[in-house]
Structure formats: C-alpha cells, structure tokens
Design a protein around this motif. Sequence first.
Motif, PDB file in Angstrom:
ATOM      1  N   ILE A 193       0.797  -1.334   0.270  1.00 46.59           N
ATOM      2  CA  ILE A 193       0.135  -0.231  -0.058  1.00 46.59           C
ATOM      3  C   ILE A 193       0.912   1.304  -0.041  1.00 46.59           C
ATOM      4  N   ILE A 194       0.644   2.330  -0.984  1.00 46.66           N
ATOM      5  CA  ILE A 194       1.321   3.250  -0.831  1.00 46.66           C
ATOM      6  C   ILE A 194       1.323   4.007   0.327  1.00 46.66           C
ATOM      7  N   PRO A 195       2.478   4.811   0.775  1.00 42.48           N
ATOM      8  CA  PRO A 195       2.287   5.531   2.007  1.00 42.48           C
ATOM      9  C   PRO A 195       1.423   6.783   1.880  1.00 42.48           C
ATOM     10  N   LYS A 196       0.731   6.951   2.843  1.00 46.32           N
ATOM     11  CA  LYS A 196      -0.319   8.137   3.003  1.00 46.32           C
ATOM     12  C   LYS A 196      -1.355   7.725   1.989  1.00 46.32           C
ATOM     13  N   ILE A 197      -1.865   6.603   2.102  1.00 49.44           N
ATOM     14  CA  ILE A 197      -2.965   6.452   1.224  1.00 49.44           C
ATOM     15  C   ILE A 197      -4.260   6.940   1.656  1.00 49.44           C
ATOM     16  N   ASP A 198      -4.392   7.547   2.686  1.00 49.63           N
ATOM     17  CA  ASP A 198      -5.429   8.301   3.438  1.00 49.63           C
ATOM     18  C   ASP A 198      -5.121   9.727   3.101  1.00 49.63           C
ATOM     19  N   ASP A 199      -4.196  10.212   2.360  1.00 46.26           N
ATOM     20  CA  ASP A 199      -3.770  11.604   1.868  1.00 46.26           C
ATOM     21  C   ASP A 199      -4.990  12.575   1.563  1.00 46.26           C
ATOM     22  N   LYS A 200      -5.275  13.461   1.562  1.00 43.95           N
ATOM     23  CA  LYS A 200      -6.575  14.235   1.149  1.00 43.95           C
ATOM     24  C   LYS A 200      -5.953  15.730   0.826  1.00 43.95           C
ATOM     25  N   TRP A 201      -6.481  15.999  -0.419  1.00 42.97           N
ATOM     26  CA  TRP A 201      -6.407  17.379  -1.112  1.00 42.97           C
ATOM     27  C   TRP A 201      -7.634  17.988  -1.692  1.00 42.97           C
ATOM     28  N   GLY A 202      -8.481  18.543  -0.833  1.00 46.25           N
ATOM     29  CA  GLY A 202      -9.827  18.520  -1.152  1.00 46.25           C
ATOM     30  C   GLY A 202     -10.524  17.293  -1.219  1.00 46.25           C
ATOM     31  N   TYR A 203     -11.236  17.164  -2.382  1.00 44.68           N
ATOM     32  CA  TYR A 203     -12.057  15.831  -2.453  1.00 44.68           C
ATOM     33  C   TYR A 203     -11.064  14.742  -3.055  1.00 44.68           C
ATOM     34  N   LEU A 204      -9.863  14.954  -3.279  1.00 43.69           N
ATOM     35  CA  LEU A 204      -8.727  14.288  -3.898  1.00 43.69           C
ATOM     36  C   LEU A 204      -8.097  13.437  -2.968  1.00 43.69           C
ATOM     37  N   ALA A 205      -7.330  12.280  -3.439  1.00 45.52           N
ATOM     38  CA  ALA A 205      -6.507  11.580  -2.824  1.00 45.52           C
ATOM     39  C   ALA A 205      -5.111  12.056  -2.852  1.00 45.52           C
ATOM     40  N   GLY A 206      -4.911  13.385  -2.546  1.00 47.41           N
ATOM     41  CA  GLY A 206      -3.603  13.973  -2.587  1.00 47.41           C
ATOM     42  C   GLY A 206      -3.478  14.930  -3.892  1.00 47.41           C
ATOM     43  N   THR A 207      -2.516  15.740  -3.910  1.00 50.41           N
ATOM     44  CA  THR A 207      -2.227  16.530  -5.114  1.00 50.41           C
ATOM     45  C   THR A 207      -2.364  15.727  -6.507  1.00 50.41           C
ATOM     46  N   ASP A 208      -2.340  16.392  -7.635  1.00 53.85           N
ATOM     47  CA  ASP A 208      -2.241  15.766  -9.039  1.00 53.85           C
ATOM     48  C   ASP A 208      -0.807  15.131  -9.265  1.00 53.85           C
ATOM     49  N   GLU A 209       0.247  15.961  -8.837  1.00 54.43           N
ATOM     50  CA  GLU A 209       1.580  15.338  -9.111  1.00 54.43           C
ATOM     51  C   GLU A 209       1.666  14.164  -8.115  1.00 54.43           C
ATOM     52  N   ASN A 210       1.213  14.044  -6.908  1.00 53.55           N
ATOM     53  CA  ASN A 210       1.453  12.885  -5.855  1.00 53.55           C
ATOM     54  C   ASN A 210       0.673  11.978  -6.656  1.00 53.55           C
ATOM     55  N   ARG A 211      -0.538  11.815  -7.094  1.00 53.20           N
ATOM     56  CA  ARG A 211      -1.191  10.573  -7.733  1.00 53.20           C
ATOM     57  C   ARG A 211      -0.551  10.101  -9.041  1.00 53.20           C
ATOM     58  N   ARG A 212      -0.265  11.206  -9.513  1.00 53.03           N
ATOM     59  CA  ARG A 212       0.446  10.630 -11.021  1.00 53.03           C
ATOM     60  C   ARG A 212       1.726  10.125 -10.655  1.00 53.03           C
ATOM     61  N   GLN A 213       2.499  10.578  -9.724  1.00 56.68           N
ATOM     62  CA  GLN A 213       3.743   9.857  -9.390  1.00 56.68           C
ATOM     63  C   GLN A 213       3.612   8.459  -8.746  1.00 56.68           C
ATOM     64  N   GLN A 214       2.495   8.176  -7.799  1.00 58.40           N
ATOM     65  CA  GLN A 214       1.745   6.954  -7.452  1.00 58.40           C
ATOM     66  C   GLN A 214       1.673   5.898  -8.476  1.00 58.40           C
ATOM     67  N   LEU A 215       0.953   6.419  -9.575  1.00 58.97           N
ATOM     68  CA  LEU A 215       0.690   5.621 -10.840  1.00 58.97           C
ATOM     69  C   LEU A 215       1.979   5.051 -11.471  1.00 58.97           C
ATOM     70  N   ALA A 216       2.895   6.174 -11.811  1.00 55.74           N
ATOM     71  CA  ALA A 216       4.262   5.752 -12.455  1.00 55.74           C
ATOM     72  C   ALA A 216       4.770   5.098 -11.843  1.00 55.74           C
ATOM     73  N   ALA A 217       5.075   5.261 -10.545  1.00 56.62           N
ATOM     74  CA  ALA A 217       6.019   4.285  -9.595  1.00 56.62           C
ATOM     75  C   ALA A 217       5.408   2.875  -9.576  1.00 56.62           C
ATOM     76  N   ALA A 218       3.996   2.673  -9.529  1.00 57.61           N
ATOM     77  CA  ALA A 218       3.463   1.302  -9.526  1.00 57.61           C
ATOM     78  C   ALA A 218       3.784   0.756 -11.077  1.00 57.61           C
ATOM     79  N   TRP A 219       3.551   1.587 -12.029  1.00 57.62           N
ATOM     80  CA  TRP A 219       3.778   1.131 -13.311  1.00 57.62           C
ATOM     81  C   TRP A 219       5.108   0.714 -13.613  1.00 57.62           C
ATOM     82  N   GLN A 220       6.109   1.436 -13.105  1.00 63.65           N
ATOM     83  CA  GLN A 220       7.511   1.079 -13.530  1.00 63.65           C
ATOM     84  C   GLN A 220       8.272   0.197 -12.518  1.00 63.65           C
TER      85      GLN A 220
END
Length: 301
Positions: free
Chosen positions: A47-74
């Motif tokens: 499970i990614i760190p800070k899975i419960d992160d919040k940025w408004g209604y989003l699970a973290g900033t766009d950059e953080n969520r994009r990095q999650q996806l990229a890191a998992a994919w790579q």
Amino acid sequence: MPAKILPPPLKPGDLLRVIAPSGALREFEAFERSIEIWRSRGYKLEIIPKIDDKWGYLAGTDENRRQQLAAAWQDPDCRGILCARGGFGSTRILEDWNWPNSGLPKWLIGFSDITALLWSLYTAGISGVHGPVLTTLVDEPDWSIQRLLDWVEGSSFTPLKGCGWGGGVVNGTLLPGNLTVATHLLGTPILPHLDGVILALEDVTEAPYRIDRMLTQWRLSGALSKVCGIALGGFTRCEAPPTVPSFSVEEVLRDRLGDLGIPIVSDLPFGHDSPNAALPVGVEVTLDGDAGILAIAHPHY
C-alpha cells in the motif's frame, strides 16, 4: 480493431501495488477487508504511503497521484495495480501523461472514475479490468470475487445474462466504463477509436435527465454511430425525486438507444451496486441482443 495485450496471468505470491489515483479514501473498514481478500489468496500487497492523504476531495495533489501511478507501473516487481476507490480525479493526472515503458505490462483493476485510466491504457494497447475497487470488493458476492480472480489468473469467464432488446448477434471489442466518466472523455485524446466496439456502460446517482443529456451528447457527437453493440449494466439510484415530472431511467435508455439498430442487452450484473461482475477491456466478445447474453472469449496469453 486488433486484440489488446493481456498482462501475464497473476499467481499467488505476486506483488500488487495499491494506489489512490482518484478521490480521497473514506471507506476504511471496507478497504481493509478487501485488502484481506487479496492477501488470503496469497498475494503480497504493498500500500502506498499516505493512502489516506487528502487534497480537497482528491487523494492528494495531482502530482502525488501521478507519481503513485508511474511508480507502480514502472516497478519491475509489481504485477498488478489495485485502485483504492473511484470518485473523481483520474482524468486530472492524465494531462500530458504517457504510459511509461515498463517491460511486461501489468494488470490495472478498478471501475467508476478509474474508467479514464482503463481507457487511456487501452489506447496504449494494454487490457485492464473493469472491476471492483478496494472499497467495494468486500461487498461482492463470492461468484463475483471469484470471477475477477479467475480472469487475472488466466481462466475463462462464464457468460453474463441480461435482458435482450433484439438486434441479433455481433462480435466486437469490449469497452466497459462508467457513462459519466466516459462522456467527459468525448473530444479528448483519451477516447479510444470506437469502430467495432461493444460499449458496456453503467452509472449511479444520476437523475434520468442527466442520463438523457449524456446519451444525447453521444448521439450528437457521432460516437454511437461507430459502435456495433451496447451492453448496459446497473443504473442504480438514478430515480428522479417523486415530486418532479420525469421519465424513468429505463425509459430514457430505451428512447436514446433503442433506435440505433444494433444489438443491445440491458440489466447485466455490473456497476456500482453489487454485483459488479469483472469485465476485461479490449477483448473480443459476443453480444446476443436476442438471447440477452454477453459472452467473453477465453483469454489468449
């Protein structure tokens, strides 16, 4: 349209990464219990760190969520990506996004807002799974959980039975997704080519007039003229307020889709309210509009 690349079958012991690419996580008990379903099957979940992160209604900033996806994919050790929940936000991280070359493709599993990621991955030539996220898996019946596991582990699916509207039988490429999310992909580079596609659509908590508005946009855009069949899942909690004059959602679907002259099957068991039968993206299927059956070919790995 050529068949899409299926990732290698999963097997117990494989590493799966859990990410939150869309809305902020709220359903923690359901999330933990769904995690245990995968672990009880023998999978290792990270499970990614800070899975419960919040940025408004989003699970973290766009950059953080994009990095999650990229890191998992790579990650070369990761064999699949499990999305925590839907909500909204995946389209935001797809701006200027290209799927990195990671060697072997890996499974991406989710639905609802994850539609945008699944369709983007499909345009890159890789099949994902439109299926339960980790806040809904625990509420699925046993057969639905087993269906998801069977597909990603290399087994075949039993056909799904719904209500046939007629139109005969057609073979095509299955493209499942949430109607609202898919509608907002019209006119964007994320929208796949639709020639020869069998659309599989579902939605939740959208009033009938909103369903009407979205399907009318599909009609006016010309997109529906390209598809060869439509499979409809659940359109749940889509009733109009009792004090407001309205068509039913069933009447809207019939009105907006019934004159297309293609096979259509409704009331198939997938969507936001259980059961949410897993549907692979980009595989060849047969839709029988007379018998009301959606049959998916055996995976070819």
